[in-house]
Design a protein around this motif. Structure first.
Motif, PDB file in Angstrom:
ATOM      1  N   LYS A   1       1.497   2.192  -3.635  1.00 16.31           N
ATOM      2  CA  LYS A   1       0.478   2.106  -4.434  1.00 16.31           C
ATOM      3  C   LYS A   1       0.178   3.645  -4.027  1.00 16.31           C
ATOM      4  O   LYS A   1      -0.581   4.740  -4.728  1.00 16.31           O
ATOM      5  CB  LYS A   1      -0.762   1.784  -4.397  1.00 16.31           C
ATOM      6  N   ARG A   2       0.667   3.780  -3.027  1.00 16.50           N
ATOM      7  CA  ARG A   2       0.245   5.506  -2.337  1.00 16.50           C
ATOM      8  C   ARG A   2       1.021   6.600  -2.386  1.00 16.50           C
ATOM      9  O   ARG A   2       0.323   7.343  -3.446  1.00 16.50           O
ATOM     10  CB  ARG A   2       0.136   5.371  -0.966  1.00 16.50           C
TER      11      ARG A   2
ATOM     12  N   ASP B   1       1.208  -1.077   0.212  1.00 18.76           N
ATOM     13  CA  ASP B   1       0.223   0.136  -0.147  1.00 18.76           C
ATOM     14  C   ASP B   1       1.193   1.315  -0.512  1.00 18.76           C
ATOM     15  O   ASP B   1       0.411   2.366  -0.568  1.00 18.76           O
ATOM     16  CB  ASP B   1      -0.963  -0.174   1.317  1.00 18.76           C
TER      17      ASP B   1
ATOM     18  N   CYS C   1       2.525   6.612  -5.173  1.00 23.31           N
ATOM     19  CA  CYS C   1       2.341   6.494  -7.627  1.00 23.31           C
ATOM     20  C   CYS C   1       0.415   6.773  -7.862  1.00 23.31           C
ATOM     21  O   CYS C   1      -0.048   7.198  -7.597  1.00 23.31           O
ATOM     22  CB  CYS C   1       2.385   4.925  -7.588  1.00 23.31           C
ATOM     23  N   LEU C   2       0.435   7.372  -8.400  1.00 17.70           N
ATOM     24  CA  LEU C   2      -0.840   7.430  -9.898  1.00 17.70           C
ATOM     25  C   LEU C   2      -1.192   5.936  -9.942  1.00 17.70           C
ATOM     26  O   LEU C   2       0.233   5.409 -10.503  1.00 17.70           O
ATOM     27  CB  LEU C   2      -0.294   8.108 -11.017  1.00 17.70           C
TER      28      LEU C   2
ATOM     29  N   SER D   1      -7.085   7.703   1.268  1.00 14.26           N
ATOM     30  CA  SER D   1      -6.545   7.778   3.310  1.00 14.26           C
ATOM     31  C   SER D   1      -5.850   9.610   2.143  1.00 14.26           C
ATOM     32  O   SER D   1      -6.453  10.485   1.361  1.00 14.26           O
ATOM     33  CB  SER D   1      -4.737   7.588   3.261  1.00 14.26           C
TER      34      SER D   1
ATOM     35  N   VAL E   1      -6.655   8.166 -12.092  1.00 12.46           N
ATOM     36  CA  VAL E   1      -5.434   7.844 -11.455  1.00 12.46           C
ATOM     37  C   VAL E   1      -4.678   8.127 -10.464  1.00 12.46           C
ATOM     38  O   VAL E   1      -3.937   7.127 -10.041  1.00 12.46           O
ATOM     39  CB  VAL E   1      -4.106   8.370 -13.223  1.00 12.46           C
ATOM     40  N   ALA E   2      -5.563   9.225  -9.971  1.00 14.81           N
ATOM     41  CA  ALA E   2      -4.697   9.749  -8.802  1.00 14.81           C
ATOM     42  C   ALA E   2      -5.015   8.544  -7.393  1.00 14.81           C
ATOM     43  O   ALA E   2      -4.571   8.420  -6.914  1.00 14.81           O
ATOM     44  CB  ALA E   2      -5.341  11.335  -8.352  1.00 14.81           C
ATOM     45  N   LEU E   3      -6.401   8.031  -7.505  1.00  9.78           N
ATOM     46  CA  LEU E   3      -7.063   7.072  -6.606  1.00  9.78           C
ATOM     47  C   LEU E   3      -7.016   6.112  -6.789  1.00  9.78           C
ATOM     48  O   LEU E   3      -7.063   4.816  -5.480  1.00  9.78           O
ATOM     49  CB  LEU E   3      -8.064   7.892  -6.214  1.00  9.78           C
ATOM     50  N   ALA E   4      -7.714   5.344  -7.888  1.00 10.14           N
ATOM     51  CA  ALA E   4      -7.915   3.580  -7.900  1.00 10.14           C
ATOM     52  C   ALA E   4      -6.533   3.235  -8.032  1.00 10.14           C
ATOM     53  O   ALA E   4      -5.676   4.007  -8.429  1.00 10.14           O
ATOM     54  CB  ALA E   4      -8.902   3.436  -9.014  1.00 10.14           C
ATOM     55  N   LYS E   5      -6.205   2.194  -7.521  1.00 10.50           N
ATOM     56  CA  LYS E   5      -4.744   2.150  -7.364  1.00 10.50           C
ATOM     57  C   LYS E   5      -4.771   0.142  -8.048  1.00 10.50           C
ATOM     58  O   LYS E   5      -3.346  -0.320  -8.383  1.00 10.50           O
ATOM     59  CB  LYS E   5      -4.378   1.440  -6.182  1.00 10.50           C
TER      60      LYS E   5
ATOM     61  N   GLU F   1      -4.041  10.865   0.139  1.00 10.62           N
ATOM     62  CA  GLU F   1      -4.015  10.661  -1.128  1.00 10.62           C
ATOM     63  C   GLU F   1      -5.423  11.989  -1.509  1.00 10.62           C
ATOM     64  O   GLU F   1      -5.828  11.986  -2.778  1.00 10.62           O
ATOM     65  CB  GLU F   1      -5.334   9.243  -1.310  1.00 10.62           C
TER      66      GLU F   1
ATOM     67  N   ASP G   1      -3.461  14.630  -2.523  1.00 11.58           N
ATOM     68  CA  ASP G   1      -3.214  14.635  -3.829  1.00 11.58           C
ATOM     69  C   ASP G   1      -4.643  14.865  -5.048  1.00 11.58           C
ATOM     70  O   ASP G   1      -4.178  15.271  -5.972  1.00 11.58           O
ATOM     71  CB  ASP G   1      -2.704  13.036  -4.023  1.00 11.58           C
TER      72      ASP G   1
ATOM     73  N   ARG H   1      -9.910   2.584  -1.028  1.00 14.08           N
ATOM     74  CA  ARG H   1      -9.528   3.531   0.040  1.00 14.08           C
ATOM     75  C   ARG H   1      -8.443   5.195  -0.226  1.00 14.08           C
ATOM     76  O   ARG H   1      -7.377   5.466  -1.457  1.00 14.08           O
ATOM     77  CB  ARG H   1      -7.709   2.935   0.257  1.00 14.08           C
TER      78      ARG H   1
END
Lengths: 322, 465
Positions: free
Chosen positions: A206-207, A203, A209-210, B20, B48-52, B23, B26, B18
């Motif tokens: 991932k956090r 996590d 990165c885009l 946070s 792009v910024a949120l979904a992982k 995020e 961001d 998620r």
């Protein structure tokens, strides 16, 4: 210093056009990801099945921006000495051997051990200086004066420890080398990380990165890609072969053919001077598209049917492309 | 726009993405860069910024469309000309006569106004006022719809309609007609409002709470005893178990060997550098080797555990998908290897097939162990962990403790997971106390949660070795 590339990042359309010049057909999502990445100075984690053009995206971006591409291939057991820096042990040892006599001369006049020690300290960290530092990809990328494109390929193959080690670089664009200090980049590199989803990334990574997921392309996009990459192929045949591959993807296969397979196949057909999609020829070249024996066995009985449909599509043209 | 974005993040969290605080910062920065002008750009950039993960991308898509759909509140009103009753009435010329009365009831004016955007904004405001986004349960929908309407001033509107009706009843001339007509139109508007508010709350529920309900259900299932699980939960269980198996596998499948930099392996370094006169040109570091887990699972599918057997097999199936060296056996009065069945079939087919082949018969642990020793025990070595899933009830047949002892001696560890609580062990035909002596671990394992903990422990022990 004004960045000569600033204009290139002005809007999303510029990025699409720029990548197109390099022969990379980018969807809006891909261009948006690069746009956001540059404006927020964040790395992009690119995911997607093998062969959809993850690595290619980084290559094309580097060519478009005119920046050096620094690539780091990840594998199990990769550690910082191979990724970041290493001391040139051999050279250090060799120098100590050669300089042995000189040392004697320099230290010769010091009366006691304490004085000799003091004198030695005066020379500074001779052997742990830039001279003996072997920069590895990550350090190289940070030290580029005008920025770089850093490609960290197949990050999922590396160990979790390494992933954690990357965090400092990815968030602050700096690394700390105990003997020398902290190296901060002057121009943050554009970073791509690619992953085949061998394992779930942490996590924390991932956090930072885009996240960009590249799916398998639809027929229209795939045709454009083939046209850009294999320009010599005749339009009708191109449409037929793309249609064939699209139909293959609807089947229940172990490994679906992705763009790189389509391109390989197009090149093979070109080499064979094919001007139409004949079932026999498809049968012979199927191993270019499918990489598992079981998949080939599953598809073989359907070849005639699939080629017939693909040829119809080719003659008709796609409804979407009109 | 701060508020809607924060609400959107909450909706995303409800949809299992998620977000946070970092995020969300961001995301705000992203929005600053791309702006609100281009809907597609706005959506792609946030995505792009949120979904992982690919799953999250799909969830994001759905959530985004649903969340920003309410902007269309006003438009739909105009387009929906054929809907009876639920469309706002056309403005009429005689409203001026009642301007006084209408002036006191802002809601009435909004209802009569053909453009619904004002109404939508008012509803949004009221919804925030009463905290409609806090909705948790399906059954709260009516309650929240009502509270939103109350806040918007529905009572006043109703009172106005009633008084208009009364004044309309009195006289039959033009004045009365106009009053009746206005009352009629207001009534239509009221019905329309009811409809809209109900739909609005429905959307809030979908956005903020539906996933919650699903999570609640899954949590509940994780802690329910396997024998009590119902057939209809099978799909959901499959998902849970699969996710769990994948989590376990990704945690343990990858670290087999890694170098510990910083700890010099003096012995190997000296050895390697002998050719260089003992000068350490090549430096070697200490390494830790991590073995791949090798696991044998023996699963009871007889009558006595029939209820739990399906889930034990489900677990076996998922484990088989993610652990490379897994040998799987099932038994009731005899024992068969089921590795091949698990390999070649989907889970929906594999489980019935195993049950048909060997399940539902009376249990004979002795015979099963004998079959195992005869057919498969030679693969057992000191790197293997043996897991036995069963209740240890052997119908008073010979339990063959001697074979159990040999399994114990030859393997690295033996773990017995019993769906029965410990107080039942040894009652009736249970041979548990005797088998137990030859297990390194014997535990009650009646829920999926138990199962996960146990397997986690086993795999961890391999990583440490």
């Amino acid at each position: 210093m004004t960045d000569p590339n600033a204009a290139k990042f002005e809007n999303v359309d510029n990025i699409v056009a720029g990548l197109l010049e390099q022969g990379y057909i980018a969807s809006r999502q891909i261009a948006t990801a690069i746009f956001v990445a540059e404006n927020l100075t964040k790395p992009i984690l690119v995911e997607g099945s093998a062969g959809v053009g993850k690595t290619e995206l980084a290559l094309a971006s580097a060519a478009w921006l005119g920046l050096p591409l620094i690539r780091m291939q990840c594998y199990e057991g990769l550690d910082e000495s191979k990724a970041l820096y290493e001391w040139k042990y051999g050279k250090q040892l060799l120098y100590t051997q050669i300089l042995k006599d000189k040392m004697g001369d320099v230290l010769g006049d010091a009366p006691g051990l304490d004085d000799a020690m003091k004198k030695l300290h005066g020379f500074g960290d001779l052997f742990f200086s830039e001279e003996f530092l072997e920069p590895r990809p990550l350090l190289k990328a940070l030290r580029q004066k005008h920025g770089a494109v850093l490609l960290i390929d197949e990050i999922d193959k590396s160990d979790e420890e390494f992933e954690a080690f990357l965090l400092e670089i990815l968030s602050a664009y700096q690394v700390t080398i105990p003997e020398i200090g902290t190296v901060t980049s002057t121009v943050p590199p554009l970073v791509f990380l690619t992953s085949n989803n061998m394992r779930e990334m942490g996590d924390a990574l991932k956090r930072r990165c885009l996240h960009l997921y590249i799916p398998l392309p639809d027929a229209r996009l795939e045709e454009q890609i083939v046209a850009a990459r294999v320009p010599n192929i005749e339009e009708k045949l191109r449409r037929k072969l793309v249609s064939f591959v699209q139909r293959l993807r609807e089947l229940d296969l172990k490994k679906l053919p992705s763009i790189s397979e389509t391109l390989d196949w197009a090149r093979v057909l070109l080499l064979l001077h094919a001007d139409d999609l004949a079932p026999d020829m498809v049968r012979d070249t199927l191993n270019v598209l499918l990489k598992f024996e079981t998949d080939i066995d599953a598809v073989r009985p359907q070849i005639a049917e699939l080629t017939r449909k693909a040829r119809q599509d080719g003659d008709r043209g796609y409804a979407t492309s009109s | 726009m701060q508020r809607p974005l924060e609400n959107f993040f909450r909706a995303l969290r409800a949809a299992d993405i998620r977000v946070s605080p970092a995020e969300s910062i961001d995301a705000h920065r992203t929005v600053d860069v791309v702006g609100y002008g281009d809907r597609q750009l706005f959506k792609d950039a946030l995505c792009v910024a949120l979904a992982k993960t690919p799953d999250e991308v799909a969830n994001f898509d759905e959530c985004f469309e649903m969340f920003f759909q309410r902007d269309e509140f006003g438009e739909r009103e105009d387009g929906d000309e054929d809907g009876e009753g639920s469309q706002p009435p056309e403005g009429a010329e005689s409203d001026a006569d009642f301007a006084d009365q209408l002036g006191n009831v802002p809601l009435a004016e909004m209802v009569l106004d053909a453009d619904g955007s004002e109404l939508a904004a008012a509803m949004e405001r009221s919804a925030n006022q009463v905290g409609a986004t806090d909705i948790k349960f399906f059954s709260q929908r009516g309650y929240f719809a009502r509270r939103i309407l109350d806040d918007m001033g529905l009572r006043d509107l109703e009172r106005l309609i009633a008084s208009l009706r009364r004044s309309g009843e009195g006289d039959e001339d033009g004045e009365g007609d106009a009053a009746r007509d206005l009352a009629q139109r207001l009534e239509q508007g009221r019905r329309y409002l009811l409809d809209e508010s109900r739909q609005y709350v429905e959307r809030q529920y979908e956005l903020y709470a539906r996933a919650n309900g699903e999570n609640l259900r899954e949590e509940f299932l994780m802690e329910t005893r396997m024998s009590n699980l119902e057939h209809r939960d099978f799909d959901r269980m499959h998902r849970i178990v699969r996710r769990m198996a994948k989590r376990l596998a990704s945690r343990y499948s990858h670290r087999r060997k890694h170098t510990r930099r910083g700890q010099l392996d003096i012995r190997r370094t000296m050895r390697r550098n002998m050719p260089h006169d003992g000068i350490p040109f090549e430096v070697l570091w200490k390494q830790i080797k991590i073995e791949r887990p090798k696991i044998v699972v023996i699963c009871d599918v007889s009558k006595s555990v029939a209820a739990a057997a399906r889930f034990l097999l489900l677990f076996l199936y998922s484990l088989h998908e993610v652990i490379a060296h897994l040998e799987a056996y099932a038994f009731s009065d005899g024992l068969i290897s089921v590795g091949e069945i698990l390999e070649q079939n989907d889970v929906e087919q594999a489980i019935p097939e195993i049950m048909n082949a060997i399940g539902f018969r009376s249990t004979d642990y002795g015979q099963a162990l004998a079959d195992y020793e005869e057919g498969f025990m030679e693969t057992l070595d000191r790197h293997t962990t043996v897991i036995i899933l069963g209740d240890g009830r052997s119908n008073f047949t010979d339990p063959r403790i001697d074979i159990m002892r040999r399994i114990h001696d030859q393997s690295r560890s033996v773990i017995w997971l019993n769906p029965e609580p410990q107080t039942f062990w040894g009652t009736g035909d249970s041979e548990m106390p005797r088998y137990r002596q030859f297990c390194h671990v014997a535990k009650t394992c009646s829920t999926v949660l138990h199962l996960e903990r146990v397997v986690d422990d086993i795999l961890k022990s391999y990583a440490r070795a």
